[in-house]
Motif scaffolding. Sequence first.
Motif, PDB file in Angstrom:
ATOM      1  N   LEU A   1       0.821  -1.202   0.000  1.00  0.00           N
ATOM      2  CA  LEU A   1       0.000   0.000   0.000  1.00  0.00           C
ATOM      3  C   LEU A   1       0.857   1.255   0.000  1.00  0.00           C
ATOM      4  CD1 LEU A   1      -3.168  -0.345   2.173  1.00  0.00           C
ATOM      5  CD2 LEU A   1      -2.873   0.818  -0.008  1.00  0.00           C
TER       6      LEU A   1
ATOM      7  N   ILE B   1       0.730   4.275  -2.658  1.00  0.00           N
ATOM      8  CA  ILE B   1       0.663   5.696  -2.308  1.00  0.00           C
ATOM      9  C   ILE B   1       1.867   6.423  -2.897  1.00  0.00           C
ATOM     10  CG2 ILE B   1       0.714   7.344  -0.397  1.00  0.00           C
ATOM     11  CD1 ILE B   1      -0.807   5.272   1.275  1.00  0.00           C
TER      12      ILE B   1
ATOM     13  N   LEU C   1      -9.718  10.915   3.174  1.00  0.00           N
ATOM     14  CA  LEU C   1      -9.793   9.654   2.431  1.00  0.00           C
ATOM     15  C   LEU C   1      -8.747   8.674   2.953  1.00  0.00           C
ATOM     16  CD1 LEU C   1     -10.810   7.934   0.048  1.00  0.00           C
ATOM     17  CD2 LEU C   1      -9.097   9.047  -1.360  1.00  0.00           C
ATOM     18  N   LEU C   2      -7.534   9.191   3.152  1.00  0.00           N
ATOM     19  CA  LEU C   2      -6.465   8.325   3.655  1.00  0.00           C
ATOM     20  C   LEU C   2      -6.768   7.890   5.087  1.00  0.00           C
ATOM     21  CD1 LEU C   2      -3.382  10.237   2.255  1.00  0.00           C
ATOM     22  CD2 LEU C   2      -4.356   8.108   1.423  1.00  0.00           C
ATOM     23  N   LEU C   3      -7.268   8.850   5.889  1.00  0.00           N
ATOM     24  CA  LEU C   3      -7.494   8.536   7.304  1.00  0.00           C
ATOM     25  C   LEU C   3      -8.653   7.564   7.499  1.00  0.00           C
ATOM     26  CD1 LEU C   3      -6.977  12.034   8.978  1.00  0.00           C
ATOM     27  CD2 LEU C   3      -5.393  10.121   8.899  1.00  0.00           C
ATOM     28  N   THR C   4      -9.619   7.549   6.563  1.00  0.00           N
ATOM     29  CA  THR C   4     -10.746   6.631   6.727  1.00  0.00           C
ATOM     30  C   THR C   4     -10.576   5.352   5.911  1.00  0.00           C
ATOM     31  OG1 THR C   4     -11.990   7.712   4.961  1.00  0.00           O
ATOM     32  CG2 THR C   4     -12.387   8.492   7.191  1.00  0.00           C
ATOM     33  N   SER C   5      -9.484   5.246   5.181  1.00  0.00           N
ATOM     34  CA  SER C   5      -9.192   3.989   4.488  1.00  0.00           C
ATOM     35  C   SER C   5      -8.475   3.063   5.456  1.00  0.00           C
ATOM     36  CB  SER C   5      -8.293   4.240   3.281  1.00  0.00           C
ATOM     37  OG  SER C   5      -8.957   5.006   2.317  1.00  0.00           O
ATOM     38  N   PRO C   6      -8.581   1.758   5.203  1.00  0.00           N
ATOM     39  CA  PRO C   6      -7.877   0.827   6.101  1.00  0.00           C
ATOM     40  C   PRO C   6      -6.367   0.856   5.880  1.00  0.00           C
ATOM     41  CG  PRO C   6      -9.035  -0.371   4.385  1.00  0.00           C
ATOM     42  CD  PRO C   6      -9.390   1.064   4.205  1.00  0.00           C
ATOM     43  N   VAL C   7      -5.781   1.990   6.177  1.00  0.00           N
ATOM     44  CA  VAL C   7      -4.350   2.226   5.965  1.00  0.00           C
ATOM     45  C   VAL C   7      -3.802   2.809   7.267  1.00  0.00           C
ATOM     46  CG1 VAL C   7      -2.685   3.394   4.497  1.00  0.00           C
ATOM     47  CG2 VAL C   7      -4.950   2.926   3.618  1.00  0.00           C
ATOM     48  N   THR C   8      -2.623   2.396   7.671  1.00  0.00           N
ATOM     49  CA  THR C   8      -2.057   2.975   8.892  1.00  0.00           C
ATOM     50  C   THR C   8      -1.364   4.292   8.562  1.00  0.00           C
ATOM     51  OG1 THR C   8       0.032   1.835   8.589  1.00  0.00           O
ATOM     52  CG2 THR C   8      -1.639   0.692   9.882  1.00  0.00           C
TER      53      THR C   8
ATOM     54  N   GLU D   1       1.923   3.695   6.965  1.00  0.00           N
ATOM     55  CA  GLU D   1       1.901   3.415   5.529  1.00  0.00           C
ATOM     56  C   GLU D   1       1.721   4.700   4.725  1.00  0.00           C
ATOM     57  OE1 GLU D   1       0.019  -1.040   5.031  1.00  0.00           O
ATOM     58  OE2 GLU D   1      -1.215   0.513   5.913  1.00  0.00           O
TER      59      GLU D   1
ATOM     60  N   ARG E   1      -6.104  13.170  13.685  1.00  0.00           N
ATOM     61  CA  ARG E   1      -7.365  12.592  14.174  1.00  0.00           C
ATOM     62  C   ARG E   1      -7.766  13.168  15.528  1.00  0.00           C
ATOM     63  NH1 ARG E   1      -7.459   7.492  11.133  1.00  0.00           N
ATOM     64  NH2 ARG E   1      -5.304   6.873  10.976  1.00  0.00           N
TER      65      ARG E   1
END
Lengths: 309, 256
Positions: free
Chosen positions: B3, B7, B101-108, B111, B254
Amino acid sequence: MITVKNLSKNYGERVAIENLNFEVKKGEVVGFLGPNGAGKSTTMKIVTGMLAASSGQVLVDGLDTFDHPLETKKKIGFLPEFPPLYEDMVVEDYLVYVAKLARVPEKNIAENVYMALEATSLLAVRGRYIPHLSKGFRQRVGISQALVSQPDILILDEPTVGLDPKQVSQIRELLLSFKGKYTVVLSTHILSEVQATCDRAIIIDQGRIIAEDSIENLQKNIMGKQQVFIKVLRNQDQVVADLKKMDLNMSVNKTADQIIVELPSGKEDLEQISSKIVQLNAGLVEFHVRSQMDLEQVFLQLTSKENPS
Amino acid sequence: MKLALAIGRKEFLGIVKTPMFFSLMSVCSLMWSYNFIRSLLLFAGRSMNNMTEAVSGYEYNIHYAVFAGHLDFVNFILVVLIPALTMKLVAEEKKKETLGLLLTSPVTSAEITVGKFIGGYFSGLVVLLISLMFPGLALFLGDFPIGPLASSYIGLLLVTGLYTAVGLFFSSLTESPIVAVILGVCANIVFWNLGKELQQMSSEWMVKVFEQISLGVHFTHFLKGGVALSSIVYLLSLTALFVYFAERVIESSRWR
Ligand SMILES: Nc1ncnc2c1ncn2[C@@H]1O[C@H](COP(=O)(O)OP(=O)(O)OP(=O)(O)O)[C@@H](O)[C@H]1O
Ligand SMILES: [Mg+2]
């Protein structure tokens, strides 16, 4: 599917939401309704993990969003207030990128993107640059972005804001087509939207839930009432007493110069009331029926009760 | 990791596929060719005059007379250019509200940050590659030992990483790309000059400490053909530290 427990959020001193509790069941379409600044977006941002709560808990499918951020985010597709679009990308590439971010397996990406484009009628503009799209199309790209991972849950923050009436009705049709396929939470301050698309409404004002029921019940319990404003020339007290004696499911109040009767909708009861007053020969001069409050009035009534300003 | 690469690829294309990048690269190439050819001609003229001397230290002479000047210039450009390339990485996403979008995607957050670092770093590599054309061409025409040139480029690879990390960090601090550039350039210059002034006035051990901190000292080692493990470790850790700071800032968005 979604359980919100004692959720609160402060921005510094400002309390945005306070002790929210609600639940959304699988397959439900729930409208999150409230005036500007009520805390709708804040709640949605917390549920989707964009913001951390000040206190309280959100469970998605039984998993705490704070302890299991990746698992819970995978289940949710989110359209924020402002669609998160990259201005230097083509629609299709953008959706592919969002699908990758959502950890859609490589082999399913093309299929998912096609599905999302089709569902939002965007196939014709898939090759266009995002900044070249009109507002309505951008909004659709925002929605298809939420769909592209084929999530169980869709959270849509004001999906029809700023669109012309034709586009609004198109998006509403789209929302209706989601029924049964997704669990949907949509926020809006437009009541007709909730009436048109939702099974249930959660009405929120100043960070608190002030009503929560199915649209049907809301209509029956609050909106299904009619008010009668009666003016008589003589014997007002006698009329009030007699009306109270009648075996009808109604409430009777009097002010200085008029009597206000509140009762469920229906013409038979009205007839009984009017003939009673005429019998009493009280000099009936005014008999004004305000029928069925619509959701709009309920909303105004509910949200102004707590907020005298 | 996959991921982060996705990005990174998106960010890389976002930086490189722009008219701004092309024009910046053209300006750099122009400046570098002018500077490089001028010093090459100067050097050629001088070695003609004293042939006898030149034979003994030939390789060092061309390295110092031509390459070192070019490499210093390249480094100077990087100090200013890398913050400009990385300025939008996070700041723009905050401004346009796409960070959500990045913060609510399953991405740490890790990453996200590493991905953005990769995107920025690879665009820096493009700049390095262009700068390598000039000594590369000289090497192609004449036959010089490439040791010091190679070590210099190892140094450039490392400082590019550091500038990228610093640029990324400042980009994550603000919503304004312009502010990010200014802060990034200032930070790079400070890193570069740390100790330069202080060396004169401070005590013995202070000099030692600042020698270790100053980028200039480490970079000079690389320019002279030395690849010191301590320098590599220092530059890599500093880079990692700034990437870590950037990750903390992104995660903290956040917690408003
Ligand atoms: N980043 C922020 N910093 C400080 N206060 C904020 C922030 N975001 C929202 N608020 C405040 O929190 C409250 C709730 O805002 P929120 O955006 O959730 O409302 P909303 O119901 O979505 O309103 P709208 O219909 O206007 O979108 C408001 O009083 C708002 O001023
Ligand atoms: Mg809102």
